[in-house]
Design a protein around this motif. Structure first.
Motif, PDB file in Angstrom:
ATOM      1  N   ALA A  34     -19.717 -28.668  37.624  1.00  0.00           N
ATOM      2  CA  ALA A  34     -19.715 -27.324  37.031  1.00  0.00           C
ATOM      3  C   ALA A  34     -18.373 -27.041  36.356  1.00  0.00           C
ATOM      4  O   ALA A  34     -17.366 -27.697  36.632  1.00  0.00           O
ATOM      5  N   TYR A  35     -18.372 -26.072  35.485  1.00  0.00           N
ATOM      6  CA  TYR A  35     -17.135 -25.706  34.781  1.00  0.00           C
ATOM      7  C   TYR A  35     -17.119 -24.198  34.544  1.00  0.00           C
ATOM      8  O   TYR A  35     -18.160 -23.524  34.546  1.00  0.00           O
ATOM      9  N   VAL A  36     -15.922 -23.673  34.340  1.00  0.00           N
ATOM     10  CA  VAL A  36     -15.742 -22.237  34.116  1.00  0.00           C
ATOM     11  C   VAL A  36     -15.632 -21.974  32.624  1.00  0.00           C
ATOM     12  O   VAL A  36     -14.920 -22.686  31.904  1.00  0.00           O
ATOM     13  N   SER A  37     -16.356 -20.968  32.159  1.00  0.00           N
ATOM     14  CA  SER A  37     -16.254 -20.550  30.760  1.00  0.00           C
ATOM     15  C   SER A  37     -15.851 -19.081  30.691  1.00  0.00           C
ATOM     16  O   SER A  37     -16.250 -18.280  31.538  1.00  0.00           O
ATOM     17  N   TYR A  38     -15.044 -18.755  29.714  1.00  0.00           N
ATOM     18  CA  TYR A  38     -14.546 -17.384  29.542  1.00  0.00           C
ATOM     19  C   TYR A  38     -15.026 -16.862  28.195  1.00  0.00           C
ATOM     20  O   TYR A  38     -14.970 -17.566  27.184  1.00  0.00           O
ATOM     21  N   HIS A  39     -15.499 -15.623  28.181  1.00  0.00           N
ATOM     22  CA  HIS A  39     -16.093 -15.039  26.975  1.00  0.00           C
ATOM     23  C   HIS A  39     -15.423 -13.693  26.685  1.00  0.00           C
ATOM     24  O   HIS A  39     -15.956 -12.626  27.029  1.00  0.00           O
ATOM     25  N   PRO A  40     -14.253 -13.725  26.059  1.00  0.00           N
ATOM     26  CA  PRO A  40     -13.498 -12.479  25.853  1.00  0.00           C
ATOM     27  C   PRO A  40     -14.228 -11.453  25.004  1.00  0.00           C
ATOM     28  O   PRO A  40     -14.053 -10.240  25.188  1.00  0.00           O
ATOM     29  N   ASP A  41     -15.052 -11.921  24.076  1.00  0.00           N
ATOM     30  CA  ASP A  41     -15.758 -11.003  23.180  1.00  0.00           C
ATOM     31  C   ASP A  41     -17.200 -10.739  23.602  1.00  0.00           C
ATOM     32  O   ASP A  41     -17.921 -10.015  22.911  1.00  0.00           O
ATOM     33  N   GLY A  42     -17.640 -11.346  24.713  1.00  0.00           N
ATOM     34  CA  GLY A  42     -19.036 -11.174  25.120  1.00  0.00           C
ATOM     35  C   GLY A  42     -19.968 -11.889  24.160  1.00  0.00           C
ATOM     36  O   GLY A  42     -19.652 -12.937  23.601  1.00  0.00           O
ATOM     37  N   GLY A  43     -21.150 -11.302  23.958  1.00  0.00           N
ATOM     38  CA  GLY A  43     -22.103 -11.870  23.016  1.00  0.00           C
ATOM     39  C   GLY A  43     -23.288 -12.527  23.698  1.00  0.00           C
ATOM     40  O   GLY A  43     -23.426 -12.508  24.927  1.00  0.00           O
ATOM     41  N   LEU A  44     -24.145 -13.130  22.889  1.00  0.00           N
ATOM     42  CA  LEU A  44     -25.377 -13.742  23.389  1.00  0.00           C
ATOM     43  C   LEU A  44     -25.068 -15.088  24.027  1.00  0.00           C
ATOM     44  O   LEU A  44     -24.444 -15.952  23.411  1.00  0.00           O
ATOM     45  N   LEU A  45     -25.517 -15.271  25.267  1.00  0.00           N
ATOM     46  CA  LEU A  45     -25.319 -16.536  25.978  1.00  0.00           C
ATOM     47  C   LEU A  45     -26.454 -17.503  25.686  1.00  0.00           C
ATOM     48  O   LEU A  45     -26.236 -18.679  25.394  1.00  0.00           O
ATOM     49  N   PHE A  46     -27.685 -17.031  25.799  1.00  0.00           N
ATOM     50  CA  PHE A  46     -28.849 -17.839  25.429  1.00  0.00           C
ATOM     51  C   PHE A  46     -29.992 -16.914  25.061  1.00  0.00           C
ATOM     52  O   PHE A  46     -29.966 -15.713  25.364  1.00  0.00           O
TER      53      PHE A  46
END
Length: 230
Positions: A34-46
């Motif tokens: 597993a890995y960590v992802s960061y989404h500062p602007d948000g948005g559509l994931l899937f």
């Protein structure tokens, strides 16, 4: 490769309902890819229909799972908060994501690739059944909560949602910052934005006041009683 999480991220990951009855070393072994992802602007994931090649645990922030009507309107099905997982059922079914997922700005996720997770799971006799049983209990609890909410008025559903957001400890008063827009909140509790404004107005005599996204609850006991939560 070994998964490197700081103490706070590890606690959030291990708090996921699917892992509730398994020990720390076993779970971290399953998550070693597993890995960590960061989404500062948000948005559509899937999007609905995308291949379910991974599942997720929210380490910080929030994820809205939503469906789209034929006219393109969003209907929020579930709000996933820190320490909760989502999309795991789809990987067990070797299927596609059944909903759309949108990230709030600043969300951090633990992303768990399906293939290595399922391979390690197959190597440990009985563990898959244990994880699925934990997940099934969580789903039953959610279904019960949803059925309970549907039996209440829109104003009561709003009151319960606000109570759930308030800090569990403290005095009879509470302040909180609404993590959703008012349109998202209306969709979350199954009413129109216009009905939400009326519902907020009906909570004022109970000491609930709003200023933008800032909510003040003047009397939590009175609000719980009104919502039938006692």
């Amino acid at each position: 490769m070994s998964l490197a999480l700081d103490a706070a991220d590890e606690r959030a990951a291990l708090a996921a309902p699917m892992f509730a009855e398994s020990d720390r070393d076993t779970i971290l072994g399953l998550l070693d890819q597993a890995y960590v992802s960061y989404h500062p602007d948000g948005g559509l994931l899937f999007s609905r229909g995308d291949r379910a090649d991974r599942f997720f645990v929210v380490l910080a922030g929030r994820v809205n799972l939503f469906a789209l009507s034929e006219t393109g309107d969003q209907s929020i099905i579930e709000v996933v908060d820190k320490g909760e997982s989502f999309a795991e059922a789809a990987i067990f079914a070797n299927a596609r994501f059944p909903l759309n997922a949108e990230l709030a700005p600043g969300t951090r996720l633990l992303e768990v690739p399906a293939q290595p997770f399922l391979k390690r799971l197959s190597e440990q006799r009985g563990l898959a059944a244990q994880l699925l049983a934990s997940l099934a209990r969580w789903e039953r609890r959610l279904s019960g909560e949803i059925a309970d909410l549907k039996g209440r008025s829109p104003v009561q559903r709003l009151g319960l949602f606000l109570l759930a957001l308030a800090e569990p400890e403290g005095d009879n008063q509470a302040e909180l910052d609404l993590p959703l827009t008012k349109s998202e909140l209306a969709s979350r509790i199954g009413i129109t934005p216009e009905s939400l404004s009326r519902a907020m107005a009906r909570l004022r005599p109970l000491g609930v006041t709003t200023k933008g996204r800032r909510i003040e609850i003047g009397d939590r006991t009175a609000l719980r009683t009104f919502c039938g939560a006692d």
